[in-house]
Design a protein around this motif. Structure first.
Motif, PDB file in Angstrom:
ATOM      1  N   PHE A   1       0.863  -1.188   0.000  1.00  0.00           N
ATOM      2  CA  PHE A   1       0.000   0.000   0.000  1.00  0.00           C
ATOM      3  C   PHE A   1       0.893   1.229   0.000  1.00  0.00           C
ATOM      4  N   ARG A   2       0.637   2.160  -0.923  1.00  0.00           N
ATOM      5  CA  ARG A   2       1.501   3.329  -1.076  1.00  0.00           C
ATOM      6  C   ARG A   2       0.797   4.648  -0.714  1.00  0.00           C
ATOM      7  N   GLY A   3      -0.299   4.557   0.038  1.00  0.00           N
ATOM      8  CA  GLY A   3      -0.951   5.761   0.537  1.00  0.00           C
ATOM      9  C   GLY A   3      -2.198   6.147  -0.259  1.00  0.00           C
ATOM     10  N   PHE A   4      -2.797   7.274   0.161  1.00  0.00           N
ATOM     11  CA  PHE A   4      -3.997   7.770  -0.519  1.00  0.00           C
ATOM     12  C   PHE A   4      -4.011   9.300  -0.454  1.00  0.00           C
ATOM     13  N   GLN A   5      -4.836   9.887  -1.290  1.00  0.00           N
ATOM     14  CA  GLN A   5      -4.951  11.342  -1.330  1.00  0.00           C
ATOM     15  C   GLN A   5      -6.337  11.740  -1.832  1.00  0.00           C
ATOM     16  N   ASP A   6      -6.712  12.997  -1.522  1.00  0.00           N
ATOM     17  CA  ASP A   6      -7.989  13.512  -2.040  1.00  0.00           C
ATOM     18  C   ASP A   6      -7.980  13.466  -3.560  1.00  0.00           C
ATOM     19  N   HIS A   7      -9.122  13.107  -4.138  1.00  0.00           N
ATOM     20  CA  HIS A   7      -9.180  12.965  -5.585  1.00  0.00           C
ATOM     21  C   HIS A   7     -10.574  13.348  -6.072  1.00  0.00           C
ATOM     22  N   PRO A   8     -10.734  14.538  -6.681  1.00  0.00           N
ATOM     23  CA  PRO A   8     -12.035  14.898  -7.240  1.00  0.00           C
ATOM     24  C   PRO A   8     -12.489  13.848  -8.245  1.00  0.00           C
ATOM     25  N   MET A   9     -13.761  13.472  -8.177  1.00  0.00           N
ATOM     26  CA  MET A   9     -14.257  12.418  -9.058  1.00  0.00           C
ATOM     27  C   MET A   9     -15.763  12.579  -9.244  1.00  0.00           C
ATOM     28  N   VAL A  10     -16.283  11.826 -10.186  1.00  0.00           N
ATOM     29  CA  VAL A  10     -17.721  11.787 -10.418  1.00  0.00           C
ATOM     30  C   VAL A  10     -18.206  10.388 -10.056  1.00  0.00           C
ATOM     31  N   LEU A  11     -19.128  10.321  -9.121  1.00  0.00           N
ATOM     32  CA  LEU A  11     -19.605   9.039  -8.613  1.00  0.00           C
ATOM     33  C   LEU A  11     -20.969   8.724  -9.219  1.00  0.00           C
ATOM     34  N   PRO A  12     -21.131   7.540  -9.849  1.00  0.00           N
ATOM     35  CA  PRO A  12     -22.446   7.176 -10.401  1.00  0.00           C
ATOM     36  C   PRO A  12     -23.381   6.696  -9.298  1.00  0.00           C
ATOM     37  N   ILE A  13     -24.513   7.381  -9.144  1.00  0.00           N
ATOM     38  CA  ILE A  13     -25.478   7.057  -8.100  1.00  0.00           C
ATOM     39  C   ILE A  13     -26.795   6.650  -8.746  1.00  0.00           C
ATOM     40  N   CYS A  14     -27.422   5.602  -8.223  1.00  0.00           N
ATOM     41  CA  CYS A  14     -28.739   5.189  -8.695  1.00  0.00           C
ATOM     42  C   CYS A  14     -29.772   6.188  -8.180  1.00  0.00           C
ATOM     43  N   SER A  15     -30.425   6.902  -9.092  1.00  0.00           N
ATOM     44  CA  SER A  15     -31.393   7.920  -8.681  1.00  0.00           C
ATOM     45  C   SER A  15     -32.609   7.311  -8.011  1.00  0.00           C
ATOM     46  N   ARG A  16     -32.829   6.016  -8.204  1.00  0.00           N
ATOM     47  CA  ARG A  16     -33.990   5.344  -7.623  1.00  0.00           C
ATOM     48  C   ARG A  16     -33.748   4.903  -6.180  1.00  0.00           C
ATOM     49  N   SER A  17     -32.512   4.479  -5.885  1.00  0.00           N
ATOM     50  CA  SER A  17     -32.243   3.901  -4.564  1.00  0.00           C
ATOM     51  C   SER A  17     -31.211   4.667  -3.756  1.00  0.00           C
ATOM     52  N   GLY A  18     -30.422   5.518  -4.414  1.00  0.00           N
ATOM     53  CA  GLY A  18     -29.362   6.237  -3.715  1.00  0.00           C
ATOM     54  C   GLY A  18     -28.096   5.428  -3.551  1.00  0.00           C
ATOM     55  N   ASP A  19     -28.054   4.227  -4.104  1.00  0.00           N
ATOM     56  CA  ASP A  19     -26.876   3.369  -3.990  1.00  0.00           C
ATOM     57  C   ASP A  19     -25.869   3.703  -5.085  1.00  0.00           C
ATOM     58  N   VAL A  20     -24.598   3.335  -4.862  1.00  0.00           N
ATOM     59  CA  VAL A  20     -23.570   3.500  -5.889  1.00  0.00           C
ATOM     60  C   VAL A  20     -23.799   2.467  -6.983  1.00  0.00           C
ATOM     61  N   VAL A  21     -23.829   2.929  -8.215  1.00  0.00           N
ATOM     62  CA  VAL A  21     -24.061   2.032  -9.346  1.00  0.00           C
ATOM     63  C   VAL A  21     -22.831   1.181  -9.592  1.00  0.00           C
ATOM     64  N   GLU A  22     -23.049  -0.105  -9.798  1.00  0.00           N
ATOM     65  CA  GLU A  22     -21.974  -1.004 -10.202  1.00  0.00           C
ATOM     66  C   GLU A  22     -22.146  -1.335 -11.678  1.00  0.00           C
ATOM     67  N   TYR A  23     -21.048  -1.590 -12.344  1.00  0.00           N
ATOM     68  CA  TYR A  23     -21.098  -2.044 -13.732  1.00  0.00           C
ATOM     69  C   TYR A  23     -20.816  -3.537 -13.731  1.00  0.00           C
ATOM     70  N   LEU A  24     -21.845  -4.338 -14.051  1.00  0.00           N
ATOM     71  CA  LEU A  24     -21.721  -5.793 -13.984  1.00  0.00           C
ATOM     72  C   LEU A  24     -22.037  -6.406 -15.344  1.00  0.00           C
ATOM     73  N   PRO A  25     -21.337  -7.475 -15.714  1.00  0.00           N
ATOM     74  CA  PRO A  25     -21.639  -8.172 -16.973  1.00  0.00           C
ATOM     75  C   PRO A  25     -22.878  -9.045 -16.792  1.00  0.00           C
ATOM     76  N   LYS A  26     -23.894  -8.817 -17.606  1.00  0.00           N
ATOM     77  CA  LYS A  26     -25.146  -9.548 -17.495  1.00  0.00           C
ATOM     78  C   LYS A  26     -25.680  -9.895 -18.875  1.00  0.00           C
ATOM     79  N   SER A  27     -26.323 -11.060 -18.983  1.00  0.00           N
ATOM     80  CA  SER A  27     -27.029 -11.430 -20.208  1.00  0.00           C
ATOM     81  C   SER A  27     -28.387 -10.746 -20.176  1.00  0.00           C
ATOM     82  N   GLN A  28     -28.599  -9.809 -21.098  1.00  0.00           N
ATOM     83  CA  GLN A  28     -29.802  -8.987 -21.102  1.00  0.00           C
ATOM     84  C   GLN A  28     -30.305  -8.822 -22.528  1.00  0.00           C
ATOM     85  N   TRP A  29     -31.498  -8.228 -22.630  1.00  0.00           N
ATOM     86  CA  TRP A  29     -32.064  -7.907 -23.942  1.00  0.00           C
ATOM     87  C   TRP A  29     -31.756  -6.447 -24.256  1.00  0.00           C
TER      88      TRP A  29
END
Length: 938
Positions: free
Chosen positions: A328-356
């Motif tokens: 582990f080499r440390g951490f620092q503040d990092h401005p970022m854009v976080l994807p949030i589910c507008s329906r649930s308020g949870d952080v969106v994950e990107y998952l591989p799924k078989s879909q239509w």
């Protein structure tokens, strides 16, 4: 039904006016029920013009939102989770909830005065809509525009479902930020960049340090990538790195997509959990490792030490392991854009799924070209840029949702069968299972009766059925509706990008399935926010139910509504506190028409609409003003009044000519506002006419004239025309008030009167143009300036009951005639006695108060015998002292942060002007103590 025109005339009460009872719908030959806010107002106006209009009431099933509400309710009331019930039992609970709560939107529309064709009311889960959805899915599939594939999707772990791009809220973070997330036991920190060392295989002291904001995805890393031209890593091209957690060998790859100036210039590659990494991995033939499960826990690929842990708990455990291993080499503040589910308020994950997925490129190109060519007009026009950008960047549309509430996908898995020469699952699509079985038999070469079919348990995205609404609501697929015969549809929803997204889906699917655009114009309205500009949210406690504004509600009832909802305890505390702050005394009764007028007064073409209850309440007072004005007019007309045809009405006095000119101008402004969809222009024109032109000026000026018996017919005919035309102009915006008052007016002689104002002719600006006299209005504006000057003088000298004489003097001879035509109304409106003209060369009357209207016009007011200087001088001194104290304080005070300097300067100027007036008044009074002018000498 008995015609409202034949109803017994009721005595006018003195108010207040709070009309919001919903009248019966009028179904007239040759018309369709039609029309709120912009769409209602436009449709009422077009119906009054005799056009054929239609507004179909409908609502969608809101798959994610509705299922989430019912799941919360089941847990709260019975302690039962959805999966503890069968699908059928759960859907029964949803339908039960829908029957209890689902009608609220239509109830709100009724109370708001939405004039819809209720016989056509439809719901996206109705049988007709379900048939249309299935037909659309089958046709798109057969056309090769709908397919099944395993791809990365936006995944909400809280909802356990894929979600749309438009349901992903991109939340910018300036740096380290703690967020409370659903199902997370403790707050989670985001906006941090963690540095992790990947040892170089075969070189004990060599390492490549990568930065990541998602340490929990480290078990899914399959490579580290650098830019091929980055000299820092040229010597490591082709080498292997050791995974810091597993020790497995990972390739160091080079790719031009890596940005060397960011961080260390080396990035971890996690194809199963990042869209960008998925593209990079595909270019290099890397196999993805899915390490986060549907429920947000870590999968078995992570090993026993992480499997089953919540991903953000696993994050801390991974960081601890890295520290123990010295990587582990440390951490620092990092401005970022976080994807949030507008329906649930949870952080969106990107998952591989078989879909239509629906292929959007070809359909999207047609939608973009429709706007480019002008076949489809977007209003406001600035949406065109967003429209083109969206369609130029849109990917294929994932339409699968892992829900039970919605249209179940009409696709079937043929169990233990694969397509010829392919190891992939064998899927077939059909309108019914029997049709799907026939397709499966043809595909596999086996008898259909021998095949086992399992229907896809997923449902379709709600937007899929909503996008079909203009067609399914009018009979598609049994018949293709001719939408061109209706006034171009105006679509209203939540505003902004969400509405643009929905309209885009409508255009894509509608054009593909029916060969025609669903509409040629769309009106996208502003999003309604609270008075502080916040998006209305139940968790914030700032949601305004229109019925509460219309009928009024006590704070206690508002608080009970929150408690009866499904808010979490922490959210309930915040919402209740905010509600007490915003509405300490509840919400006063405002009425429907006031709310409609307030919403329209902001216009549909500007930015977001900030709605405040106090603003609505002010329009309730405006309604009362109109009510009382009609009460006065009806009393003046009397029982035997017979209206004269408007085209035959000729004004008998300059005041009559002025108000009719104002009425004609108002009709012109309303017409222009509706044509350009600038409703704020319409509301402003009507508010100005009724309040300032008619009530404040004309009615006050005409009162003395009406005291003469018999009453002169000219002003009475003018009053009737102002009421009749003014109410018809007002009807689209204030239908209840306009209807109630218009029914009380005496009918014009001749043909049968319209049974309702909503189908009476809407006033045409062209038909009233002969009344319009702009030059007369400009002249009268000078008279109004004189009135304001006289009222200011009366206020300065505290003349409450006295009616002083007034003289006007102009150095321009031509200006004398301007005032001469309005001397009587000038005295009436200025609350003065006789008004005369002083010759241009005459000396100013001694001891009279004076005010300058311009460089050429002076106003004089008699004070002798009306004001006691010894009594009034001390009062003026006291007022001057108070104003001087305010001025000194304003000069000495340091401007507060955010205070507009222009506002401060305006206040300073206002105080200085008032002080100057008081000084001048005191001088006049002191002069009166020494001089006794003789008015007879004038």
């Amino acid at each position: 039904m008995k015609s409202p025109r034949n109803m017994v005339k009721r005595k006018m009460s003195p108010g207040p006016c709070l009309l919001h009872t919903v009248p019966n719908m009028l179904r007239l030959p040759g018309t369709l029920g039609g029309c709120e806010r912009a769409s209602s107002n436009q449709n009422i106006r077009h119906r009054m013009r005799g056009d054929q209009v239609l507004w179909v009431p409908g609502s969608d099933h809101a798959g994610i939102a509705t299922q989430a509400v019912v799941e919360k309710q089941l847990w709260k009331e019975r302690g039962v989770r959805r999966h503890e019930l069968s699908r059928e039992d759960f859907l029964r609970e949803v339908w039960k909830w829908k029957e209890e709560k689902g009608g609220e939107i239509c109830e709100q529309l009724r109370v708001l005065g939405a004039s819809l064709d209720w016989d056509r009311e439809c719901f996206t889960m109705d049988a007709g809509s379900s048939v249309a959805v299935t037909e659309a899915f089958v046709r798109l599939y057969k056309a090769g525009l709908l397919y099944r594939s395993r791809q990365l999707v936006n995944w909400s772990c809280a909802l356990r479902s894929a979600i749309s791009d438009i349901e992903v809220e991109s939340r910018p973070l300036p740096g380290c930020t703690e967020l409370r997330l659903p199902d997370s036991p403790t707050p989670v920190s985001f906006g941090l960049l963690f540095s992790v060392a990947f040892p170089v295989d075969g070189e004990p002291d060599a390492e490549v340090v990568v930065g990541t904001t998602r340490p929990e995805t480290l078990p899914g890393d399959v490579a580290v990538a650098v830019h091929p031209d980055d000299s820092r890593y040229t010597h490591l091209h082709g080498r292997q790195l050791r995974h810091p957690l597993t020790g497995q060998l990972l390739p160091l790859i080079t790719d031009c997509a890596v940005e060397p100036q960011l961080g260390t210039g080396a990035v971890k590659v996690t194809p199963a959990h990042s869209p960008a990494d998925a593209e990079l991995g595909a270019r290099h033939g890397l196999s993805p490792l899915s390490v986060i499960a549907e429920d947000g826990t870590m999968t078995s690929l992570c090993g026993d030490w992480l499997q089953g842990l919540h991903r953000f708990v696993a994050r801390e455990k991974i960081l601890s392991a890295l520290r123990e291993r010295g990587l582990f080499r440390g951490f620092q503040d990092h401005p970022m854009v976080l994807p949030i589910c507008s329906r649930s308020g949870d952080v969106v994950e990107y998952l591989p799924k078989s879909q239509w997925f629906v292929c959007c490129r070809e359909m999207g190109d047609r939608a973009a070209k429709a706007v480019e060519s002008g076949a489809l007009e977007l209003s406001p026009s600035f949406h065109q840029k967003n429209w083109q950008h969206w369609f130029s960047h849109t990917g294929d549309w994932c339409v699968s949702r892992q829900l039970w509430w919605g249209h179940q996908i009409p696709a079937y898995l043929v169990v233990e069968e694969h397509t010829q020469g392919d190891a992939k699952d064998c899927w077939v699509v059909g309108r019914t299972e029997a049709e799907a079985r026939e397709v499966a038999a043809e595909l596999t070469g086996r008898p259909g009766a021998e095949l086992t079919l399992e229907r896809d348990p997923d449902v379709l995205d709600t937007w899929f059925s909503s996008a079909l609404f203009p067609f399914s609501a009018l009979g598609w697929p049994q018949e293709t509706p001719d939408l061109a015969r209706f006034y171009p549809l105006s679509l209203l929803e939540t505003g902004g990008d969400l509405l643009l997204f929905w309209v885009g889906r409508m255009v894509m699917l509608g054009t593909q399935l029916t060969g025609q655009l669903p509409f040629s114009k769309v009106l996208l309205h502003s999003m309604v926010r609270d008075r502080q500009g916040r998006k209305m949210s139940k968790s914030l406690g700032n949601v305004l139910d229109p019925r509460d504004i219309i009928n009024g509600v006590e704070l206690q009832v508002l608080q009970e509504k929150l408690r009866d909802g499904n808010l979490d305890p922490a959210e309930l505390v915040i919402a209740a506190s905010a509600q007490r702050k915003d509405f300490p005394h509840g919400i006063p009764e405002c009425g429907t028409d006031a709310l409609r007028f307030a919403l329209c007064s902001h216009g549909a073409l500007g930015g977001d609409l900030h709605l405040s209850v106090s603003e609505v309440l002010s329009f309730r007072h405006f309604c009362n003003k109109i009510w009382n004005a009609l009460r006065f007019i009806l009393n003046a007309l009397g029982e035997k009044f017979i209206p004269q045809p408007a085209e035959e009405l000729s004004p008998a006095s300059p005041m009559d000519a002025w108000i009719l000119s104002c009425l004609a101008r108002t009709a012109r402004d309303c017409e222009r506002g509706f044509l350009t969809r600038e409703l704020a222009l319409v509301t402003h024109a009507l508010h100005h006419f009724w309040l300032h032109n008619l009530c404040d000026v004309y009615l006050e000026a005409v009162k003395p004239v009406l005291l003469h018996l018999p009453r002169p017919p000219g002003p009475l005919q003018v009053l009737f025309s102002c009421a009749d035309i003014g109410l018809r102009l007002l009807a689209p915006l204030m239908p209840f008030l306009a209807e109630e008052l218009w029914q009380r007016l005496p009918p014009r002689p001749g043909g049968a009167p319209a049974p309702s104002i909503c189908v009476a002719p809407y006033p045409s600006a062209l038909s009233l143009e002969h009344w319009h006299q702009p030059e007369l209005e400009r002249h009268f504006s000078r008279v109004q300036e004189a009135v304001q000057a006289l009222r200011a003088l009366r206020a300065t000298y505290q003349l409450t009951k006295a009616r002083p004489r007034v003289l006007l003097q102009s150095s321009e001879p031509g200006e004398q005639g301007l005032f001469e035509a309005f001397l009587e109304p000038l005295g009436t409106l200025g609350h003065c006695g006789a008004v005369g003209l002083l010759p241009p060369a005459a000396a100013a009357p001694s001891g009279w108060a004076q005010a300058a209207l311009s460089d050429t016009v002076q106003v004089y007011m008699e004070l002798q015998g009306l004001v006691d200087p010894q009594t009034h001088l001390p009062r003026l001194a006291a007022r001057r002292h108070k104003l001087q104290k305010q001025l000194d304080g304003l000069i000495a005070r340091t401007p507060s942060e955010g205070e507009a300097e222009t506002q401060r300067q305006q206040r300073l100027s206002s105080l200085q002007l008032e002080l100057s007036k008081l000084d001048k008044a005191a001088s006049h009074l002191r002069h009166l103590m020494d001089v006794s002018p003789s008015p007879g000498e004038l």
